[in-house]
Design a protein around this motif. Structure first.
Motif, PDB file in Angstrom:
ATOM      1  N   ARG A 169       0.816  -1.219   0.000  1.00  0.00           N
ATOM      2  CA  ARG A 169       0.000   0.000   0.000  1.00  0.00           C
ATOM      3  C   ARG A 169       0.842   1.258   0.000  1.00  0.00           C
ATOM      4  O   ARG A 169       0.379   2.318  -0.438  1.00  0.00           O
ATOM      5  CB  ARG A 169      -0.932  -0.010   1.219  1.00  0.00           C
ATOM      6  CG  ARG A 169      -2.030  -1.069   1.139  1.00  0.00           C
ATOM      7  CD  ARG A 169      -2.792  -1.172   2.438  1.00  0.00           C
ATOM      8  NE  ARG A 169      -1.954  -1.704   3.511  1.00  0.00           N
ATOM      9  CZ  ARG A 169      -2.390  -1.949   4.737  1.00  0.00           C
ATOM     10  NH1 ARG A 169      -3.641  -1.694   5.061  1.00  0.00           N
ATOM     11  NH2 ARG A 169      -1.566  -2.438   5.656  1.00  0.00           N
ATOM     12  N   ILE A 170       2.091   1.178   0.489  1.00  0.00           N
ATOM     13  CA  ILE A 170       2.941   2.368   0.540  1.00  0.00           C
ATOM     14  C   ILE A 170       3.215   2.910  -0.855  1.00  0.00           C
ATOM     15  O   ILE A 170       3.281   4.130  -1.071  1.00  0.00           O
ATOM     16  CB  ILE A 170       4.244   2.055   1.296  1.00  0.00           C
ATOM     17  CG1 ILE A 170       3.957   1.921   2.794  1.00  0.00           C
ATOM     18  CG2 ILE A 170       5.310   3.121   1.058  1.00  0.00           C
ATOM     19  CD1 ILE A 170       5.181   1.665   3.649  1.00  0.00           C
ATOM     20  N   ALA A 171       3.364   2.029  -1.826  1.00  0.00           N
ATOM     21  CA  ALA A 171       3.686   2.467  -3.188  1.00  0.00           C
ATOM     22  C   ALA A 171       2.556   3.277  -3.821  1.00  0.00           C
ATOM     23  O   ALA A 171       2.800   4.099  -4.716  1.00  0.00           O
ATOM     24  CB  ALA A 171       4.020   1.259  -4.055  1.00  0.00           C
ATOM     25  N   ARG A 172       1.347   3.085  -3.392  1.00  0.00           N
ATOM     26  CA  ARG A 172       0.203   3.742  -4.032  1.00  0.00           C
ATOM     27  C   ARG A 172       0.255   5.253  -3.897  1.00  0.00           C
ATOM     28  O   ARG A 172      -0.326   5.979  -4.713  1.00  0.00           O
ATOM     29  CB  ARG A 172      -1.102   3.236  -3.413  1.00  0.00           C
ATOM     30  CG  ARG A 172      -1.353   1.747  -3.598  1.00  0.00           C
ATOM     31  CD  ARG A 172      -2.617   1.340  -2.862  1.00  0.00           C
ATOM     32  NE  ARG A 172      -2.776  -0.116  -2.818  1.00  0.00           N
ATOM     33  CZ  ARG A 172      -3.696  -0.737  -2.089  1.00  0.00           C
ATOM     34  NH1 ARG A 172      -4.549  -0.015  -1.350  1.00  0.00           N
ATOM     35  NH2 ARG A 172      -3.775  -2.054  -2.103  1.00  0.00           N
ATOM     36  N   TYR A 173       0.907   5.746  -2.876  1.00  0.00           N
ATOM     37  CA  TYR A 173       0.896   7.183  -2.593  1.00  0.00           C
ATOM     38  C   TYR A 173       2.167   7.886  -3.073  1.00  0.00           C
ATOM     39  O   TYR A 173       2.388   9.044  -2.732  1.00  0.00           O
ATOM     40  CB  TYR A 173       0.701   7.402  -1.094  1.00  0.00           C
ATOM     41  CG  TYR A 173      -0.542   6.713  -0.567  1.00  0.00           C
ATOM     42  CD1 TYR A 173      -1.802   7.233  -0.812  1.00  0.00           C
ATOM     43  CD2 TYR A 173      -0.455   5.516   0.146  1.00  0.00           C
ATOM     44  CE1 TYR A 173      -2.950   6.593  -0.351  1.00  0.00           C
ATOM     45  CE2 TYR A 173      -1.589   4.870   0.605  1.00  0.00           C
ATOM     46  CZ  TYR A 173      -2.834   5.412   0.360  1.00  0.00           C
ATOM     47  OH  TYR A 173      -3.962   4.775   0.806  1.00  0.00           O
TER      48      TYR A 173
END
Length: 256
Positions: free
Chosen positions: A74-78
């Protein structure tokens, strides 16, 4: 074993290095320089970082604390930067966290270590065949008045040949080390005179404990090295052979 943490926030990339490490915050409230498993150099760079840092601690060379840091997809999404986003996506899972030293300065020679520490660092680099400590890339920090050694991914180069070649302790034992371009060559005294003292700290048990810190999933097997235990044994044999071999790698003075 290294502490296991989870990254809670990706802060910023460090674009000085080719592997594009980044600053992250983790669930222990600490801040780390993250070395990514998905970077172009692969997992063996992370292995070299752990092994060399472990040896450094045995010979009293200051190195930042390490941790295994898990990266959630999920970190990559932002992340807006596409290159960084691709790297984060490729690095989901466990990565290497290096304790961030706030306020540290890159080594420029204006505040050199004493000769004792300079000799320890050169000896460490010679043992592990670390060619990446020159003025082009000092890989040293000055923090709280001390010199800290960082970035050891270029050491232990022999493991990059393992997919196509069986480990050769004899070849590594005889490989010389050129200290003439080392960033600390003008600070150290005779490195060779320190060998017996420093080598005595690297007992078979001590080296085994250092290699045991490497997470099993970072150890890449081959046809010759069929499981993680075999890979760990190979690292130990390579280092032991260098310590017990002809010692052609030990710099005589600092201009070998």
């Amino acid at each position: 074993m290294l502490p296991e943490l989870t990254a809670t926030r990706y802060v910023t990339p460090l674009k000085e290095g080719g592997s594009l490490p980044g600053i992250v915050e983790a669930d222990d409230d600490g801040t780390y320089v993250l070395k990514f498993r998905g970077a172009g150099q692969g997992l063996k760079v992370l292995v070299a970082e752990v092994v060399v840092a472990g040896i450094a601690r045995l010979v009293d060379v200051p190195v930042p604390e390490l941790a295994v840091v898990r990266l959630d997809p999920r970190i990559a999404r932002y992340e807006a930067d596409e290159e960084v986003q691709d790297l984060l996506t490729a690095s989901v899972g466990t990565n290497l966290g290096v304790d961030f030293l706030p306020g540290s300065l890159g080594y420029d020679g204006s505040r050199p270590p004493d000769a004792d520490l300079a000799e320890r660092i050169i000896w460490l680099d010679a043992l592990t065949a670390n060619v990446d400590r020159t003025w082009a890339n000092p890989n040293l920090l000055v923090w709280h008045g001390r010199t800290w050694a960082i970035d050891h991914g270029a050491a232990l180069y022999f493991h990059h040949s393992w997919p196509s070649r069986a480990p050769s302790p004899e070849r590594f034992a005889a490989q010389p080390f050129d200290a003439s371009r080392h960033v600390l060559r003008d600070v150290a005294g005779d490195v060779a005179r320190r060998h017996d003292e420093l080598a005595a700290r690297l007992t078979p048990e001590a080296l085994e404990a250092v290699v045991a810190e490497v997470p099993e999933e970072w150890l890449e097997t081959t046809d010759e090295l069929v499981d993680a235990d075999a890979v760990r044994t190979a690292y130990g044999r390579m280092l032991r052979a260098r310590l017990d071999g002809p010692l052609t790698w030990v710099p005589s003075g600092v201009a070998a």
